[in-house]
Design a protein around this motif. Sequence first.
Motif, PDB file in Angstrom:
ATOM      1  N   GLN A 177       0.840  -1.202   0.000  1.00  0.00           N
ATOM      2  CA  GLN A 177       0.000   0.000   0.000  1.00  0.00           C
ATOM      3  C   GLN A 177       0.874   1.250   0.000  1.00  0.00           C
ATOM      4  N   GLN A 178       0.460   2.254  -0.767  1.00  0.00           N
ATOM      5  CA  GLN A 178       0.973   3.624  -0.652  1.00  0.00           C
ATOM      6  C   GLN A 178      -0.166   4.424  -0.059  1.00  0.00           C
ATOM      7  N   TRP A 179       0.121   5.220   0.962  1.00  0.00           N
ATOM      8  CA  TRP A 179      -0.939   5.956   1.636  1.00  0.00           C
ATOM      9  C   TRP A 179      -0.468   7.340   2.046  1.00  0.00           C
ATOM     10  N   ILE A 180      -1.463   8.167   2.308  1.00  0.00           N
ATOM     11  CA  ILE A 180      -1.180   9.512   2.786  1.00  0.00           C
ATOM     12  C   ILE A 180      -1.962   9.728   4.078  1.00  0.00           C
ATOM     13  N   GLY A 181      -1.250  10.146   5.126  1.00  0.00           N
ATOM     14  CA  GLY A 181      -1.857  10.407   6.421  1.00  0.00           C
ATOM     15  C   GLY A 181      -1.952   9.181   7.309  1.00  0.00           C
ATOM     16  N   HIS A 182      -2.535   8.098   6.799  1.00  0.00           N
ATOM     17  CA  HIS A 182      -2.735   6.887   7.589  1.00  0.00           C
ATOM     18  C   HIS A 182      -2.911   5.702   6.652  1.00  0.00           C
ATOM     19  N   GLN A 183      -2.547   4.521   7.120  1.00  0.00           N
ATOM     20  CA  GLN A 183      -2.602   3.301   6.320  1.00  0.00           C
ATOM     21  C   GLN A 183      -3.984   3.052   5.718  1.00  0.00           C
ATOM     22  N   ASN A 184      -5.037   3.470   6.405  1.00  0.00           N
ATOM     23  CA  ASN A 184      -6.386   3.252   5.880  1.00  0.00           C
ATOM     24  C   ASN A 184      -6.739   4.207   4.743  1.00  0.00           C
ATOM     25  N   ASN A 185      -5.885   5.179   4.455  1.00  0.00           N
ATOM     26  CA  ASN A 185      -6.103   6.118   3.355  1.00  0.00           C
ATOM     27  C   ASN A 185      -5.184   5.752   2.187  1.00  0.00           C
ATOM     28  N   THR A 186      -5.293   4.503   1.752  1.00  0.00           N
ATOM     29  CA  THR A 186      -4.475   4.016   0.644  1.00  0.00           C
ATOM     30  C   THR A 186      -4.916   4.684  -0.656  1.00  0.00           C
ATOM     31  N   VAL A 187      -3.924   5.141  -1.424  1.00  0.00           N
ATOM     32  CA  VAL A 187      -4.178   5.819  -2.697  1.00  0.00           C
ATOM     33  C   VAL A 187      -3.620   4.966  -3.832  1.00  0.00           C
ATOM     34  N   ARG A 188      -4.007   5.303  -5.051  1.00  0.00           N
ATOM     35  CA  ARG A 188      -3.492   4.567  -6.215  1.00  0.00           C
ATOM     36  C   ARG A 188      -1.967   4.681  -6.238  1.00  0.00           C
ATOM     37  N   ALA A 189      -1.296   3.539  -6.386  1.00  0.00           N
ATOM     38  CA  ALA A 189       0.167   3.501  -6.352  1.00  0.00           C
ATOM     39  C   ALA A 189       0.770   4.143  -7.599  1.00  0.00           C
ATOM     40  N   VAL A 190       1.923   4.758  -7.398  1.00  0.00           N
ATOM     41  CA  VAL A 190       2.732   5.316  -8.481  1.00  0.00           C
ATOM     42  C   VAL A 190       4.134   4.744  -8.317  1.00  0.00           C
ATOM     43  N   PHE A 191       4.658   4.131  -9.373  1.00  0.00           N
ATOM     44  CA  PHE A 191       6.014   3.584  -9.362  1.00  0.00           C
ATOM     45  C   PHE A 191       6.820   4.229 -10.470  1.00  0.00           C
ATOM     46  N   ASN A 192       8.004   4.717 -10.130  1.00  0.00           N
ATOM     47  CA  ASN A 192       8.883   5.342 -11.112  1.00  0.00           C
ATOM     48  C   ASN A 192       8.166   6.462 -11.856  1.00  0.00           C
ATOM     49  N   GLY A 193       7.275   7.175 -11.135  1.00  0.00           N
ATOM     50  CA  GLY A 193       6.558   8.309 -11.711  1.00  0.00           C
ATOM     51  C   GLY A 193       5.330   7.963 -12.532  1.00  0.00           C
ATOM     52  N   VAL A 194       4.980   6.667 -12.624  1.00  0.00           N
ATOM     53  CA  VAL A 194       3.840   6.245 -13.449  1.00  0.00           C
ATOM     54  C   VAL A 194       2.767   5.624 -12.557  1.00  0.00           C
ATOM     55  N   GLU A 195       1.548   6.150 -12.661  1.00  0.00           N
ATOM     56  CA  GLU A 195       0.438   5.628 -11.876  1.00  0.00           C
ATOM     57  C   GLU A 195       0.013   4.266 -12.415  1.00  0.00           C
TER      58      GLU A 195
END
Length: 184
Positions: free
Chosen positions: A138-156
Amino acid sequence: MVVFVLGLGVDFSSLPVRSAEANSRPQFQLPFQCGQKWRAVTRDNHSPNPHSLDLFRVGGETSGQPVLASAAGQVRLSGWDSGGGWMVEIDHGSDWGTSYLHLIEKSTAEEGQRVERGQQIGIVGSSGASSAPHLHYQQWIGHQNNTVRAVFNGVEVTVAPGKDEILTSHNCFWDFSDGTGPWH
């Protein structure tokens, strides 16, 4: 927004504005050795939401593969989770974090430890509520339960329920510590 410069009104409202989120998101890399290919899947009932990824190795054994930090940061949690099994959470700053679940054993990364991108933090397994070896990521912002779409090497990623994606790791660095410098 109109700004007056030397008495002239200049309208800046049509200029693109980057969000604070876009400016502060780390340059995440797939958490595996450089060049490896991994199939990313998700499902509607994925916890905490369908932006969580289950990663399976393509063209090789999944279980036993090294798990690498996606970006530099500080280990926030390292231990056992009843559903996630052996797991690690990394705080990357600016409220960004990553979670790595179902490791084969307890991570050698300790809570509070600084880790660098590409540093091994675990081994893929099937601990906790898992039916097969894989890495729950998971990639998240603020807290683990706020998982956002992952971006790897600048590509969503475009992974969605019923739509898998094959990803190639660019988590590559040159290790000068032993003088030989193998690629990782």
